[in-house]
Design a protein around this motif. Structure first.
Motif, PDB file in Angstrom:
ATOM      1  N   HIS A   1      22.914  40.922  58.791  1.00 23.16           N
ATOM      2  CA  HIS A   1      22.123  40.123  57.840  1.00 23.16           C
ATOM      3  C   HIS A   1      22.819  38.806  57.547  1.00 23.16           C
ATOM      4  O   HIS A   1      24.056  38.734  57.485  1.00 23.16           O
TER       5      HIS A   1
ATOM      6  N   HIS B   1      26.444  39.457  58.708  1.00 22.51           N
ATOM      7  CA  HIS B   1      27.365  40.515  58.309  1.00 22.51           C
ATOM      8  C   HIS B   1      26.712  41.892  58.365  1.00 22.51           C
ATOM      9  O   HIS B   1      25.501  42.048  58.150  1.00 22.51           O
TER      10      HIS B   1
ATOM     11  N   PHE C   1      21.823  34.510  55.788  1.00 20.61           N
ATOM     12  CA  PHE C   1      20.829  33.540  55.323  1.00 20.61           C
ATOM     13  C   PHE C   1      21.455  32.157  55.268  1.00 20.61           C
ATOM     14  O   PHE C   1      22.683  32.011  55.175  1.00 20.61           O
TER      15      PHE C   1
ATOM     16  N   GLN D   1      24.609  49.378  44.441  1.00 21.26           N
ATOM     17  CA  GLN D   1      25.284  48.134  44.070  1.00 21.26           C
ATOM     18  C   GLN D   1      24.282  46.994  44.009  1.00 21.26           C
ATOM     19  O   GLN D   1      23.373  46.946  44.848  1.00 21.26           O
TER      20      GLN D   1
HETATM   21  C1  T46 Z   1      29.957  41.296  49.832  1.00 18.50           C
HETATM   22  C2  T46 Z   1      30.974  41.506  48.751  1.00 18.50           C
HETATM   23  C3  T46 Z   1      32.024  40.628  48.558  1.00 18.50           C
HETATM   24  N1  T46 Z   1      32.932  40.862  47.564  1.00 18.50           N
HETATM   25  C4  T46 Z   1      34.017  39.880  47.384  1.00 18.50           C
HETATM   26  C5  T46 Z   1      34.908  39.704  48.604  1.00 18.50           C
HETATM   27  C6  T46 Z   1      35.272  38.252  48.564  1.00 18.50           C
HETATM   28  O1  T46 Z   1      36.458  38.060  47.782  1.00 18.50           O
HETATM   29  C7  T46 Z   1      34.125  37.561  47.854  1.00 18.50           C
HETATM   30  C8  T46 Z   1      33.193  36.854  48.804  1.00 18.50           C
HETATM   31  O2  T46 Z   1      32.868  37.758  49.842  1.00 18.50           O
HETATM   32  P1  T46 Z   1      32.105  37.243  51.141  1.00 18.50           P
HETATM   33  O3  T46 Z   1      32.645  35.898  51.543  1.00 18.50           O
HETATM   34  O4  T46 Z   1      32.163  38.364  52.152  1.00 18.50           O
HETATM   35  O5  T46 Z   1      30.638  37.075  50.595  1.00 18.50           O
HETATM   36  P2  T46 Z   1      29.332  36.784  51.507  1.00 18.50           P
HETATM   37  O6  T46 Z   1      29.672  35.847  52.608  1.00 18.50           O
HETATM   38  O7  T46 Z   1      28.265  36.419  50.551  1.00 18.50           O
HETATM   39  O8  T46 Z   1      29.024  38.198  52.131  1.00 18.50           O
HETATM   40  C9  T46 Z   1      27.729  38.761  52.092  1.00 18.50           C
HETATM   41  O9  T46 Z   1      26.941  37.982  52.934  1.00 18.50           O
HETATM   42  C10 T46 Z   1      25.862  38.566  53.616  1.00 18.50           C
HETATM   43  C11 T46 Z   1      24.655  37.710  53.385  1.00 18.50           C
HETATM   44  C12 T46 Z   1      25.585  39.984  53.398  1.00 18.50           C
HETATM   45  O10 T46 Z   1      24.520  40.480  53.744  1.00 18.50           O
HETATM   46  C13 T46 Z   1      26.596  40.843  52.785  1.00 18.50           C
HETATM   47  O11 T46 Z   1      26.092  41.411  51.586  1.00 18.50           O
HETATM   48  C14 T46 Z   1      27.876  40.197  52.506  1.00 18.50           C
HETATM   49  O12 T46 Z   1      28.661  40.279  53.681  1.00 18.50           O
HETATM   50  O13 T46 Z   1      33.405  38.613  47.181  1.00 18.50           O
HETATM   51  C15 T46 Z   1      32.852  41.950  46.728  1.00 18.50           C
HETATM   52  O14 T46 Z   1      33.691  42.142  45.838  1.00 18.50           O
HETATM   53  N2  T46 Z   1      31.825  42.848  46.910  1.00 18.50           N
HETATM   54  C16 T46 Z   1      30.877  42.661  47.888  1.00 18.50           C
HETATM   55  O15 T46 Z   1      29.938  43.492  47.993  1.00 18.50           O
END
Ligand code: T46
Length: 181
Positions: free
Chosen positions: A118, A62, A120, A47
């Motif tokens: 992880h 996360h 940032f 991915q």
């Molecule tokens: C991670 C991810 C999210 N989503 C959808 C789920 C939510 O509706 C939306 C935002 O998700 P989230 O708020 O969890 O996104 P991040 O806060 O950037 O999460 C990431 O942040 C840290 C830095 C990480 O290392 C991970 O890759 C991941 O947890 O995207 C998806 O459809 N696919 C995905 O692989």
């Protein structure tokens, strides 16, 4: 391409060779042969992700407790401080964190293996964060550790309270979090 271990040996900082000319630049952002030679084992990425965030946004910490994801991360616009936390119980660096500035300017990537949390924080006005993962997104297995955990004592290189998602505002303490046996 130069690949070096950080203070947590399994986390690798990758500096690409940059070919500049009057048009601009070219670099290989990923080379499977060189990468696997450097980390010493085979990986397959399934991915590619891209998130854009404003200044002061902190995403993390996360991890997926099942379907754990190795992540190869980089910044194509802006600058972030990127952090990995070792959650592998048997590791000599269990509970330790390591961080690195990743930016459009330094063009570096960071390899965060499975078994790490992880996150940032964005240091520039905004940042485009792109990364590859070795497993698919599995929200049912996603776990979150709070960015300001008193035991981890992460220095995010960012002054002030960051901008967090509701999920990240409710991250667990490290001591209460599931880890990798
Ligand atoms: C991670 C991810 C999210 N989503 C959808 C789920 C939510 O509706 C939306 C935002 O998700 P989230 O708020 O969890 O996104 P991040 O806060 O950037 O999460 C990431 O942040 C840290 C830095 C990480 O290392 C991970 O890759 C991941 O947890 O995207 C998806 O459809 N696919 C995905 O692989």
């Amino acid at each position: 391409m130069q690949i070096e271990a950080l203070e947590i040996n399994d986390v690798k900082l990758i500096t690409p060779q940059i070919f500049g000319d009057e048009r601009g630049f070219f670099l290989e952002s990923y080379n499977q042969k060189l990468f696997e030679e450097a980390i010493g084992y085979k990986v397959s990425f399934v991915q590619d992700n891209h998130s854009k965030s404003g200044k002061g946004v902190l995403r993390g910490l996360h991890y997926q407790i099942k379907n754990a994801q190795g992540k190869l991360v980089r910044v194509v616009k802006g600058e972030v401080f990127d952090v990995a936390v070792d959650l592998r119980r048997a590791s000599p660096t269990f509970g330790k964190w390591v961080g690195s500035i990743l930016s459009e300017k330094n063009k570096k990537s960071l390899w965060i293996p499975e078994g790490f949390a992880h996150g940032f924080v964005v240091l520039s006005e905004s940042a485009d964060f792109v990364y590859k993962t070795t497993n698919y997104y599995s929200p049912e297995y996603e776990r979150c550790i709070t960015w300001d955990d008193g035991e981890l004592q992460i220095n995010w290189q960012y002054e002030g309270i960051p901008i967090l998602s509701e999920k990240d505002k409710n991250g667990k303490k490290f001591k209460d979090s599931e880890i990798f046996d």
